[in-house]
Every structure is written in C-alpha cells, then in structure tokens.
Write a protein that holds these residues in place. Structure first.
Motif, PDB file in Angstrom:
ATOM      1  N   CYS A 234       0.830  -1.209   0.000  1.00  0.00           N
ATOM      2  CA  CYS A 234       0.000   0.000   0.000  1.00  0.00           C
ATOM      3  C   CYS A 234       0.864   1.260   0.000  1.00  0.00           C
ATOM      4  O   CYS A 234       0.476   2.302  -0.542  1.00  0.00           O
ATOM      5  CB  CYS A 234      -0.919   0.012   1.218  1.00  0.00           C
ATOM      6  N   GLY A 235       2.044   1.151   0.595  1.00  0.00           N
ATOM      7  CA  GLY A 235       2.950   2.299   0.643  1.00  0.00           C
ATOM      8  C   GLY A 235       3.530   2.674  -0.699  1.00  0.00           C
ATOM      9  O   GLY A 235       4.095   3.767  -0.849  1.00  0.00           O
ATOM     10  N   THR A 236       3.399   1.823  -1.701  1.00  0.00           N
ATOM     11  CA  THR A 236       3.950   2.112  -3.033  1.00  0.00           C
ATOM     12  C   THR A 236       2.914   2.730  -3.965  1.00  0.00           C
ATOM     13  O   THR A 236       3.249   3.064  -5.104  1.00  0.00           O
ATOM     14  CB  THR A 236       4.488   0.824  -3.679  1.00  0.00           C
ATOM     15  N   GLU A 241      -2.753   8.542   0.540  1.00  0.00           N
ATOM     16  CA  GLU A 241      -2.136   9.295   1.627  1.00  0.00           C
ATOM     17  C   GLU A 241      -2.260   8.616   2.988  1.00  0.00           C
ATOM     18  O   GLU A 241      -1.392   8.781   3.841  1.00  0.00           O
ATOM     19  CB  GLU A 241      -2.742  10.701   1.709  1.00  0.00           C
ATOM     20  N   ARG A 242      -3.354   7.872   3.201  1.00  0.00           N
ATOM     21  CA  ARG A 242      -3.576   7.314   4.532  1.00  0.00           C
ATOM     22  C   ARG A 242      -4.098   5.882   4.419  1.00  0.00           C
ATOM     23  O   ARG A 242      -5.030   5.621   3.666  1.00  0.00           O
ATOM     24  CB  ARG A 242      -4.581   8.162   5.327  1.00  0.00           C
ATOM     25  N   VAL A 243      -3.482   4.995   5.195  1.00  0.00           N
ATOM     26  CA  VAL A 243      -3.894   3.591   5.251  1.00  0.00           C
ATOM     27  C   VAL A 243      -4.163   3.239   6.710  1.00  0.00           C
ATOM     28  O   VAL A 243      -3.338   3.509   7.591  1.00  0.00           O
ATOM     29  CB  VAL A 243      -2.805   2.657   4.683  1.00  0.00           C
ATOM     30  N   ASN A 266       2.628   5.950   4.721  1.00  0.00           N
ATOM     31  CA  ASN A 266       1.194   6.256   4.657  1.00  0.00           C
ATOM     32  C   ASN A 266       0.341   5.343   5.534  1.00  0.00           C
ATOM     33  O   ASN A 266      -0.877   5.471   5.562  1.00  0.00           O
ATOM     34  CB  ASN A 266       0.681   6.238   3.214  1.00  0.00           C
ATOM     35  N   VAL A 267       0.957   4.412   6.272  1.00  0.00           N
ATOM     36  CA  VAL A 267       0.219   3.641   7.281  1.00  0.00           C
ATOM     37  C   VAL A 267       0.171   4.493   8.546  1.00  0.00           C
ATOM     38  O   VAL A 267       1.204   4.876   9.094  1.00  0.00           O
ATOM     39  CB  VAL A 267       0.873   2.281   7.566  1.00  0.00           C
ATOM     40  N   MET A 268      -1.022   4.815   8.985  1.00  0.00           N
ATOM     41  CA  MET A 268      -1.203   5.801  10.038  1.00  0.00           C
ATOM     42  C   MET A 268      -0.816   5.265  11.422  1.00  0.00           C
ATOM     43  O   MET A 268      -0.930   4.067  11.689  1.00  0.00           O
ATOM     44  CB  MET A 268      -2.667   6.264  10.062  1.00  0.00           C
ATOM     45  N   PRO A 269      -0.359   6.168  12.310  1.00  0.00           N
ATOM     46  CA  PRO A 269       0.062   5.772  13.666  1.00  0.00           C
ATOM     47  C   PRO A 269      -1.147   5.538  14.572  1.00  0.00           C
ATOM     48  O   PRO A 269      -1.371   6.248  15.551  1.00  0.00           O
ATOM     49  CB  PRO A 269       0.906   6.968  14.122  1.00  0.00           C
ATOM     50  N   GLN A 270      -1.920   4.542  14.223  1.00  0.00           N
ATOM     51  CA  GLN A 270      -3.152   4.251  14.949  1.00  0.00           C
ATOM     52  C   GLN A 270      -3.333   2.746  14.990  1.00  0.00           C
ATOM     53  O   GLN A 270      -3.059   2.048  14.018  1.00  0.00           O
ATOM     54  CB  GLN A 270      -4.346   4.883  14.230  1.00  0.00           C
TER      55      GLN A 270
END
Length: 505
Positions: A234-236, A241-243, A266-270
């Motif tokens: 997903c980061g590629t 912007e947000r995953v 783009n993987v969110m800190p959640q």
C-alpha cells in the motif's frame, strides 16, 4: 417516495437501507445500495423513514435483543406496506442467516430474506417476490462470490473501506460471527491492490483495510507475513495518503506487522486492537489465545516503534464467571495500556454462543457498577492522553459530518493521522472534505481536540476535488439516506462506551 407517473414522469422506484452492527455490515450495505442502484432504484430522500418502495434491513445478531429490535421495526412498517401497494421489505445480514426460518413466520409481510453469503441476489429475489407474490427466503451456506466483486455505492468520495477477507477462524465463546459468516476466506493480494489503485484513481486518498480478523490475512493462502507485505505494498501506491486497518487480533499481531506500520509512511500511527478482558482466567474462558502479558507486550513494542501511536480497544465487562479480582485485572491492564479510547460493552447473552449458557452469569447491577468504574477510569486516561496533544502541529484530513456543532461554532472538523477528532477554526479560504489542513492543537477534551488559532496551511487535494464533483452530481438527484453507522474511511472513535460494533474481534 416513488415518482409514479405524475405529470407523465417515468416511474422511479426508491430504496432505503437500514444498517445495524459492525463495519462489515456498513460495507455490505454499500454493496446492497450499489446493487439496487444498478437495478434502477434511487435512494429515498433523507428522513423518509420507511417511505420507500424497497426497505432493506441489514441486521446484526450479536446482541441479546437484536431480534426484538428487528421485529419492532418491521412492525412499524406493516401499516405503511398495507397502504402502499407494491412496497417491498427485505431482511438480510447476520440475524437473517441465523433466524432464516422464523422471520417470515413472525413478520409475514416481509418479501425477501437473504443471508450474509448471497447479498448479490437481492435484486433478483425482490423481482421474484413481486412476480410470484410470495416471500422469497434464500440463505446460502457458503460464500457465492467475494463481496468486493459486487457493485458498490460508497458513502464517501475521499475515504473508503477495502475488504481483504471475510469470515473468521476463531472460536471466541461470546461471538457468533464465525457461525454466520463462515471460515476466513482471503482475497488475492493483486485484487486488493487493484481495487485500491482504482479508488485512488477516482480521488480516494484514505483507505481502511477491513477484515473480521484483519491481520490473520494470509492464513487462507499459507503466508504468515502476507498482511505486513500488503501494508508495505500500500505504501507504493502513488496518491494514497492514509492507510488504516480494523480489527486485528492480538494472536496474529507479529513483529513484522509492527515493522511494516513503522516503516510505511502512509500507514497511520493508529491501532485498534480488542483486549476484551485483562484477566487471564476470563480470557481463557472467552477462548482468547493470548493473556494480559502478551497483550501489553504488543502495545509496548508498538509504542517503541511508533511513539505517537494512538491505541484503542474493545472491552467486555461482566463476562460469565468474572470475579471482582478478574475485573481489577482489567482495570490494571487499562492503567498500563493507557488507551486513547476504549469501546466498553456490558456483557449480554448472545444467542447461539457458548457463553450464553455458561454458569455464573453476573447480575446486571454488578455488571453496571463495574462498567461505570471502568468508564470513569478510561475517561480520565483519555483526557490525560489528549492533553499531551496540546501544542502539537498536526495535519488533518477534513471530514464530512463529524462535528455536530460546527455550524454554530464556525468550525470544521478533521481527523489527525492517529485518527483523533479535531475541531478547528474555519479558515477564510474554501476547505472541502478530503482536503488537508495544518493546525496547532490548543485545547483537549476527553473525546476531541480543538485548534482555536488560525489554520496554518490549507492543501487542496484530489480527494477534495472528488468530493466536490460528487456533491455537484448528487445535488441533481434525490437526497441520499445515510446508513446511520460509522462514516466511511477511518472508523470514527465513537463516544466512550457507546460503540455499535459487535466487540467480537
């Protein structure tokens, strides 16, 4: 309201979908809406409250009174149906899968009953019921087609759910979901990424990977690192912007997933990771495959790798056999974990689950008293954790419909990278849902943050363009009926202890 042939107009049939339960049901209802629109129906105007040609109930079976709620709602529609020739009512979802034989007996005015595995049949079943003038009950025992192959009417132009698996292989004693949705079945990674790329091409900038046990992805194909590989893939994707993802199980939360979260921008800190209980004996009785030490160890690793991560959870209070000592272990775990939010549920019997027939069911007044103590503790922790955000400069994705008082306060609302809800002062320039703003946090409440100063930056996005385009197109159609559950995109943290999910992950 059907247009009939007033003034010679072409007859347009309307529909309404009412959704209960978890994010899976919300996403399924998007598909039901897409199927109906593909069959020529249009959404009934907002607030129609059953005044539609087709009313669909997408049900949940995990609460003790789920059937009472359904039959009460069906009863209120019976007189409307009598007055309105041609109106149809359909019942689908988990309760339909479970009570297939009783729905039409209890509510003979229902036209269609369908299950969790064959939602794609709804338009055909409605037509068959109309032609044959009798109820159609069709429940598939296994998945007929992966739901993501069905047409979808998404509720947001800028954020979307993406289902990566269906079903669950766990056997938690409080949960009936595996019996109703079946064993886990994974989508091909290529199909998932193709759907995400197509969504990004349409303007979506945030996706939430969705699964009953999302981080078990790969068990169906024999790859234990498939989920972390999917996050990295997903980061590629340019423009994504947000995953986010929901909901993971502690059993499958491996170090490679933590590394992928920390190393993929783009993987969110959640992280929303259900704990359910802090007591080892209760976790064993729940048939959860981890214990308190393992759970808190995962949180410690996540915070070491992602210092600003916001961690949320689900907790069940009053599970059968829970002693005061067991409950105190849950309180201890909550103090240690310092969750940003906790969705706290009072245990209720879920028909068809092993826990419903266990001995030592806890008296309701005891459950209520423990629940209130836990809520008070978590409220204090949530507020303390939010206060740590004051002074931080954050990028928010502007949200639609998340601030009930925005009009009166001249504010807008958005989600921080860690999914905290932030209300901010409306800037002079135009800002659309999906756009990104930069603000400084000035105040913290237990369940939201405020940015009362001027907006530091506004970044128009393709997601905002997509929202504007869709809004203009929708203005020319009948107003939509929202599904009434969490907004599409990152699942919004609901007010403490009022979460509507099944709490079964």
């Amino acid at each position: 309201m059907s247009s009939g042939d007033r003034s010679g107009a072409v007859d347009v049939k309307t529909y309404e979908v009412r959704t209960y339960g978890c994010q899976m049901n919300v996403h399924d209802s998007e598909r039901l809406s897409g199927l109906l629109e593909g069959a020529g129906y249009v959404r009934a105007p907002e607030g129609s409250d059953g005044d539609a040609d087709v009313v669909v109930f997408n049900t949940c079976a995990v609460r003790e009174n789920a059937d009472n709620r359904l039959y009460g709602n069906l009863g209120r529609l019976a007189p409307m149906k009598t007055k309105r020739p041609g109106m149809q009512i359909a019942v689908g979802g988990c309760l339909a899968q479970k009570d297939r034989d009783t729905i039409v007996k209890k509510a003979p005015w229902v036209d269609v009953v369908f299950g969790t595995h064959n939602i794609g049949k709804l338009p055909v079943l409605l037509e068959r019921a109309r032609v044959q003038e009798e109820a159609q009950v069709e429940i598939a025992e296994s998945l007929e087609a992966f739901p993501s192959t069905l047409p979808t009417r998404r509720e947001s132009a800028y954020a979307a759910w993406v289902s990566i698996s269906v079903g669950c292989n766990n056997t938690c004693t409080f949960c009936i979901v595996p019996a109703l949705r079946g064993k886990e079945k994974d989508r091909r990674t290529g199909d998932i990424l193709a759907e995400i790329e197509a969504l990004v091409g349409e303007g979506v900038s945030e996706i939430t990977l969705l699964g009953q046990n999302v981080n078990a992805y790969g068990s169906d194909i024999g790859d234990r690192e498939a989920f972390s590989k999917l996050l990295r893939a997903c980061g590629t994707i340019d423009g994504l912007e947000r995953v986010r993802f929901t909901s993971p199980h502690p059993r499958d939360f491996t170090d490679d997933v933590i590394a992928a979260m920390a190393e993929t921008p783009n993987v969110m800190p959640q992280l929303h990771m259900p704990m359910q209980s802090g007591s080892d004996p209760i976790l064993k009785a729940m048939r959860r495959s981890y214990r308190q030490e393992r759970y808190l160890g995962i949180i410690e690793k996540v915070r070491a790798a992602i210092p600003h991560a916001a961690i949320t959870t689900d907790i069940i209070v009053g599970f059968p056999g829970e002693t005061e000592e067991d409950f105190e272990q849950t309180m201890h775990a909550v103090r240690e974990a310092r969750f940003a939010q906790a969705f706290t549920f009072q245990y209720s019997k879920r028909p068809g689950t092993p826990a419903a027939t266990m001995e030592n069911q806890i008296p309701k007044e005891v459950v209520q008293e423990r629940y209130m103590r836990l809520v008070a503790l978590q409220e204090e922790i949530s507020w303390d954790e939010n206060k740590k955000q004051v002074g931080r400069t954050l990028e928010l994705m502007v949200a639609e419909g998340e601030g009930r008082k925005d009009g009166a306060t001249h504010r807008l609302s958005g989600r921080a990278p860690d999914n905290r809800l932030v209300h901010f002062t409306k800037p002079d320039q135009e800002v659309r849902p999906g756009d990104v703003v930069t603000v400084e946090i000035t105040y913290a409440a237990p369940h939201h943050l405020l940015a009362e100063g001027p907006t530091l930056n506004v970044r128009p996005t393709r997601a905002g363009d997509a929202w504007e385009k869709r809004n203009a197109a929708e203005a020319a159609k009948p107003a939509g009926v929202m599904l009434g559950l969490p907004k599409i995109g990152a699942p919004a943290p609901l007010p403490l202890a009022t979460g509507s999910g099944c709490g079964c992950d």
